[in-house]
Design an enzyme around this catalytic site. Structure first.
Site, PDB file in Angstrom:
ATOM      1  N   GLY A  93     -12.454 -47.846  -4.665  1.00 35.69           N
ATOM      2  CA  GLY A  93     -13.042 -47.132  -5.792  1.00 35.69           C
ATOM      3  C   GLY A  93     -14.149 -47.927  -6.455  1.00 35.69           C
ATOM      4  O   GLY A  93     -14.288 -49.141  -6.250  1.00 35.69           O
ATOM      5  N   ASP A  95      -0.383 -48.025 -23.106  1.00 38.02           N
ATOM      6  CA  ASP A  95       0.091 -46.643 -23.018  1.00 38.02           C
ATOM      7  C   ASP A  95      -0.079 -46.059 -21.615  1.00 38.02           C
ATOM      8  O   ASP A  95       0.330 -44.932 -21.355  1.00 38.02           O
ATOM      9  CB  ASP A  95      -0.595 -45.753 -24.055  1.00 38.02           C
ATOM     10  CG  ASP A  95      -2.102 -45.663 -23.872  1.00 38.02           C
ATOM     11  OD1 ASP A  95      -2.649 -46.301 -22.954  1.00 38.02           O
ATOM     12  OD2 ASP A  95      -2.752 -44.948 -24.667  1.00 38.02           O
ATOM     13  N   PHE A 132     -12.760 -49.340   1.811  1.00 35.56           N
ATOM     14  CA  PHE A 132     -12.067 -48.205   2.422  1.00 35.56           C
ATOM     15  C   PHE A 132     -12.721 -46.930   1.894  1.00 35.56           C
ATOM     16  O   PHE A 132     -12.876 -46.743   0.683  1.00 35.56           O
ATOM     17  CB  PHE A 132     -10.581 -48.196   2.042  1.00 35.56           C
ATOM     18  CG  PHE A 132      -9.852 -46.966   2.540  1.00 35.56           C
ATOM     19  CD1 PHE A 132      -9.234 -46.969   3.775  1.00 35.56           C
ATOM     20  CD2 PHE A 132      -9.806 -45.804   1.767  1.00 35.56           C
ATOM     21  CE1 PHE A 132      -8.589 -45.827   4.244  1.00 35.56           C
ATOM     22  CE2 PHE A 132      -9.168 -44.668   2.229  1.00 35.56           C
ATOM     23  CZ  PHE A 132      -8.556 -44.674   3.470  1.00 35.56           C
ATOM     24  N   TYR A 167     -22.723 -41.532  -4.779  1.00 34.74           N
ATOM     25  CA  TYR A 167     -21.700 -41.459  -3.745  1.00 34.74           C
ATOM     26  C   TYR A 167     -22.284 -41.838  -2.397  1.00 34.74           C
ATOM     27  O   TYR A 167     -23.510 -41.914  -2.220  1.00 34.74           O
ATOM     28  CB  TYR A 167     -21.121 -40.040  -3.706  1.00 34.74           C
ATOM     29  CG  TYR A 167     -19.853 -39.902  -2.892  1.00 34.74           C
ATOM     30  CD1 TYR A 167     -18.742 -40.686  -3.160  1.00 34.74           C
ATOM     31  CD2 TYR A 167     -19.769 -38.980  -1.845  1.00 34.74           C
ATOM     32  CE1 TYR A 167     -17.576 -40.562  -2.426  1.00 34.74           C
ATOM     33  CE2 TYR A 167     -18.602 -38.846  -1.107  1.00 34.74           C
ATOM     34  CZ  TYR A 167     -17.518 -39.637  -1.405  1.00 34.74           C
ATOM     35  OH  TYR A 167     -16.369 -39.522  -0.666  1.00 34.74           O
ATOM     36  N   ASN A 170      -6.249 -38.012  -2.234  1.00 34.53           N
ATOM     37  CA  ASN A 170      -5.514 -39.156  -2.789  1.00 34.53           C
ATOM     38  C   ASN A 170      -4.255 -39.531  -2.017  1.00 34.53           C
ATOM     39  O   ASN A 170      -4.047 -40.726  -1.725  1.00 34.53           O
ATOM     40  CB  ASN A 170      -5.189 -38.907  -4.260  1.00 34.53           C
ATOM     41  CG  ASN A 170      -6.422 -38.752  -5.127  1.00 34.53           C
ATOM     42  OD1 ASN A 170      -6.473 -37.952  -6.051  1.00 34.53           O
ATOM     43  ND2 ASN A 170      -7.461 -39.514  -4.820  1.00 34.53           N
ATOM     44  N   ASN A 200      -2.239 -46.187 -12.767  1.00 36.61           N
ATOM     45  CA  ASN A 200      -1.954 -44.868 -13.337  1.00 36.61           C
ATOM     46  C   ASN A 200      -2.874 -43.796 -12.771  1.00 36.61           C
ATOM     47  O   ASN A 200      -2.772 -42.626 -13.153  1.00 36.61           O
ATOM     48  CB  ASN A 200      -2.070 -44.904 -14.865  1.00 36.61           C
ATOM     49  CG  ASN A 200      -3.449 -45.375 -15.324  1.00 36.61           C
ATOM     50  OD1 ASN A 200      -4.075 -46.211 -14.673  1.00 36.61           O
ATOM     51  ND2 ASN A 200      -3.912 -44.852 -16.448  1.00 36.61           N
ATOM     52  N   SER A 201      -3.796 -44.156 -11.872  1.00 35.42           N
ATOM     53  CA  SER A 201      -4.674 -43.170 -11.242  1.00 35.42           C
ATOM     54  C   SER A 201      -3.885 -42.335 -10.242  1.00 35.42           C
ATOM     55  O   SER A 201      -2.721 -42.625  -9.940  1.00 35.42           O
ATOM     56  CB  SER A 201      -5.819 -43.886 -10.521  1.00 35.42           C
ATOM     57  OG  SER A 201      -5.318 -44.615  -9.404  1.00 35.42           O
TER      58      SER A 201
END
Length: 383
Positions: free
Chosen positions: A279, A214, A303, A93, A162, A188-189
């Site tokens: 990400g 899916d 970002f 990180y 988020n 989908n996150s």
């Protein structure tokens, strides 16, 4: 008790209904530390990803200390496991805390006790905190943000990272023209869910890219379309995006993955468009065809929400965003899916679950006060 999607959630109803405003009636005031065992925290002792989590992460009980001036004791209710936490556990990180450290970046708790000079908080108030994975936190009152006592506790635990990331990506990276179209991967996150919901409110067309059929959401939240990318090359993906966008301009693409995915998105935006990378899901460096940069003037930028918190001007924009995000969450307009809830005692299982591919929701941790208040009788819920 572990609670997973598909299990009965009846026991959580006091924490997902307006009755949360009655926390003040659920525990004795003033807070008496002698009535409760010492709080437990998660401690990280090693960030060597080649070692098992059980070797690197442990639970530690600690004695409570008296409050100093300006401090507040918070009983943590729910805390989020975010990708940032998993990256930090593996030493990947942007910030590497000194070992040992208590992980966590966001969560919600209930005020248990305040120093005499704290003017704006009282026992029973719900607050957003830094979300360290612990039964209790002692923090300066200026680092806490009080939220509506009727707020959904579990959704509130996911509010600090988020939703504002999605908000800022949509509103402060480029100036979206009327009828603009945004392209995003990892749709989908949790951030992807928030982008979809906020874009729907703003009338923005969204083209969602996922890697599995899916992962396509059966719900239609607004003017949105889906592409399942099971290995397309950049020209093929770009052609599909252009077809779905129609006459809508494509000034912005949002990338959670990195690696080759960044280059694919670069091919999907208009000339002069921007790809913003927030990400590191692939773990690979962003790979962009120089043709996109030189001849089409596509810009690629990063970002990191932490930078917005450290800049006074940008911090003001984040705080302004929170006001609206809290209102949207309270109205049920903004929600993030939850896949599983684990007590702190099951942190190793929770971390393994959070790192699992193909999740369909967030993994949360609960502190001791979650069950204490859930099980405690209310004296008079109408007062």
């Amino acid at each position: 008790m572990v609670c997973k999607k598909g299990d009965t959630m009846d026991r959580l109803s006091p924490f997902t209904q307006p009755s949360t405003q009655h926390f003040l009636h659920r525990f004795p005031a003033p807070f008496d530390p002698a009535q409760f065992p010492p709080p437990v925290s998660v401690q990280v002792h090693d960030v060597d990803a080649s070692k098992a989590l059980e070797e690197r992460v442990e639970l530690t009980a600690r004695e409570r200390r008296p409050l100093m001036a300006g401090e507040v004791r918070v009983g943590m209710l729910a805390m989020t496991i975010n990708p940032a936490d998993l990256l930090q556990l593996d030493g990947r990180y942007g910030v590497r805390p000194k070992l040992p450290y208590v992980p966590g970046h966001e969560g919600v708790g209930v005020v248990l006790q305040t120093a005499d000079d704290v003017p704006d908080l009282s026992p029973g108030h719900l607050v957003l905190s830094n979300g360290r994975w612990s039964d209790e936190l002692v923090v300066g009152h200026r680092h806490l943000e009080r939220i509506d006592d009727a707020a959904d506790v579990l959704q509130s635990a996911m509010l600090r990272a988020n939703p504002p990331t999605a908000w800022l990506l949509l509103k402060h990276i480029v100036s979206l023209p009327a009828g603009g179209c945004v392209v995003q991967n990892a749709a989908n996150s949790a951030v992807g869910q928030c982008v979809r919901q906020l874009a729907a409110l703003g009338g923005v067309r969204v083209i969602n890219i996922v890697r599995r059929a899916d992962a396509v959401d059966a719900r239609t939240l607004g003017d949105e379309h889906w592409i399942v990318d099971e290995g397309m090359d950049a020209p093929t993906l770009s052609a599909q995006v252009k077809r779905l966008a129609g006459q809508h301009p494509r000034p912005l693409a949002i990338d959670a993955i990195g690696g080759e995915a960044t280059g694919k998105l670069a091919a999907c935006v208009d000339d002069g468009g921007t790809v913003v990378v927030y990400g590191l899901m692939s773990g690979a460096p962003a790979a962009v065809d120089l043709h996109e940069l030189v001849f089409r003037d596509v810009r690629v930028r990063g970002f990191w929400l932490a930078r917005w918190f450290s800049d006074p001007v940008q911090l003001g924009q984040v705080k302004a965003a929170y006001t609206e995000l809290v209102a949207l969450m309270k109205a049920g307009t903004l929600r993030i899916d939850i896949e599983a809830i684990y007590p702190l005692a099951s942190v190793h299982e929770a971390l393994a679950h959070a790192a699992r591919p193909g999740r369909t929701g967030k993994v949360l941790l609960t502190g001791a006060w979650f069950d204490r208040l859930l099980q405690a009788p209310r004296e008079n819920p109408d007062n």
